[in-house]
Motif scaffolding. Structure first.
Motif, PDB file in Angstrom:
ATOM      1  N   ASP A 103       0.807  -1.218   0.000  1.00 52.08           N
ATOM      2  CA  ASP A 103       0.000   0.000   0.000  1.00 52.08           C
ATOM      3  C   ASP A 103       0.844   1.274   0.000  1.00 52.08           C
ATOM      4  O   ASP A 103       0.328   2.378   0.187  1.00 52.08           O
ATOM      5  CB  ASP A 103      -0.948   0.021   1.199  1.00 52.08           C
ATOM      6  N   ASP A 104       2.133   1.150  -0.218  1.00 50.92           N
ATOM      7  CA  ASP A 104       3.016   2.315  -0.290  1.00 50.92           C
ATOM      8  C   ASP A 104       2.590   3.179  -1.478  1.00 50.92           C
ATOM      9  O   ASP A 104       2.381   2.671  -2.582  1.00 50.92           O
ATOM     10  CB  ASP A 104       4.464   1.846  -0.476  1.00 50.92           C
ATOM     11  N   ASP A 159       1.703   2.903  -6.389  1.00 48.89           N
ATOM     12  CA  ASP A 159       0.714   3.378  -7.369  1.00 48.89           C
ATOM     13  C   ASP A 159       1.395   4.166  -8.492  1.00 48.89           C
ATOM     14  O   ASP A 159       1.042   4.017  -9.667  1.00 48.89           O
ATOM     15  CB  ASP A 159      -0.328   4.253  -6.668  1.00 48.89           C
ATOM     16  N   THR A 214       4.302  -7.101  -2.760  1.00 48.65           N
ATOM     17  CA  THR A 214       4.084  -5.859  -3.503  1.00 48.65           C
ATOM     18  C   THR A 214       3.991  -6.137  -4.992  1.00 48.65           C
ATOM     19  O   THR A 214       3.146  -5.588  -5.701  1.00 48.65           O
ATOM     20  CB  THR A 214       5.230  -4.867  -3.222  1.00 48.65           C
ATOM     21  N   ARG A 239       0.764  -7.498  -6.201  1.00 50.36           N
ATOM     22  CA  ARG A 239      -0.226  -6.447  -6.456  1.00 50.36           C
ATOM     23  C   ARG A 239       0.066  -5.720  -7.761  1.00 50.36           C
ATOM     24  O   ARG A 239      -0.839  -5.479  -8.571  1.00 50.36           O
ATOM     25  CB  ARG A 239      -0.215  -5.436  -5.303  1.00 50.36           C
TER      26      ARG A 239
END
Length: 253
Positions: free
Chosen positions: A182-183, A187, A223, A226
């Motif tokens: 979620d860092d 994104d 990560t 994702r």
């Protein structure tokens, strides 16, 4: 004249070694003098140094005895032959040392020089050793599964490192292995990778032969599970949109 201790010191051996050479007949043992000591001449010192030098070079004692009694020209020829043999032994040992050193990474034993050069180039760019190992393992698998794809992949990988933007993204991907899923940087990286795929005509929803690489990366980092999932979803949505507009033929189900 020298005592046995002085003789041994001159040649850099022990008194026990001198006595052993007496026993096997390599070095004559002199008679005792009037005081009861054995005294050695300068020639004995020369002979002992020759014996020790030849023995250290691995020459069998039986051959040493023959050499000590050879004529000067025969001795010189034998020394030349011994030097050539030592040179061959050194070359063999050097080759063994190289192979033993290669065992540390394994890549030079398992991969062609072109791929090893790519791995070395990655290290020079600052890519982490963890990512280099992942890359190495992927090439090893690809070499077995699809040699033709491997040859194509070598060309593509070298070309990618010639492109500054691709190299920048590659280094970011390397660092992102340590990021949390979620860092916020993840994104931004996804957007950059998505734009790169659009610019280069790639489709993450159809990895094909690259599945090996993707699977290896996903195993190493949540990560990247994702990142790959989002990229594949975006690519699939674009393809479905294109199919609905008739821009591309529908994919066979």
């Amino acid at each position: 004249m020298l005592t046995i201790g002085q003789l041994a010191a001159t040649a850099g051996v022990t008194v026990r070694t001198v006595r052993h050479y007496h026993q096997v007949g390599l070095l004559p043992e002199p008679e005792r003098d009037g005081s009861g000591y054995r005294r050695y001449s300068a020639q004995a010192a020369v002979d002992l140094i020759r014996i020790r030098t030849l023995a250290d070079a691995g020459v069998p004692l039986a051959r040493i005895q023959t050499l000590l009694h050879a004529r000067p020209e025969e001795f010189a020829a034998a020394v030349t032959d011994l030097d050539a043999e030592l040179e061959r032994r050194i070359e063999r040992l050097t080759q063994h040392r190289r192979r033993i050193a290669d065992l540390a990474s394994g890549e030079r034993l398992a991969l062609p020089p072109e791929v090893v050069a790519i791995l070395d180039r990655m290290r020079a760019l600052g890519v982490s050793e963890r990512s280099v190992r992942l890359e190495r393992d992927t090439w090893i698998l690809l070499q077995v599964l699809d040699p033709e794809a491997m040859r194509r992949g070598i060309r593509e990988k070298n070309a990618s490192f010639d492109d500054p933007e691709t190299t920048r993204l590659f280094l970011l991907c390397d660092r992102s292995l340590d990021w949390e899923p979620d860092d916020p940087r993840v994104d931004r990286l996804i957007d950059d990778l998505d734009a790169w795929e659009l610019a280069h005509g790639r489709d993450s929803s159809r990895p094909g032969k690259q599945a090996v690489i993707f699977d290896r990366i996903a195993e190493a980092s949540p990560t990247w599970q994702r990142i790959l999932g989002v990229l594949a979803h975006r690519a699939k949505q674009r393809r479905l949109a294109d199919e609905s507009r008739g821009a591309v033929p529908p994919r066979k189900r």
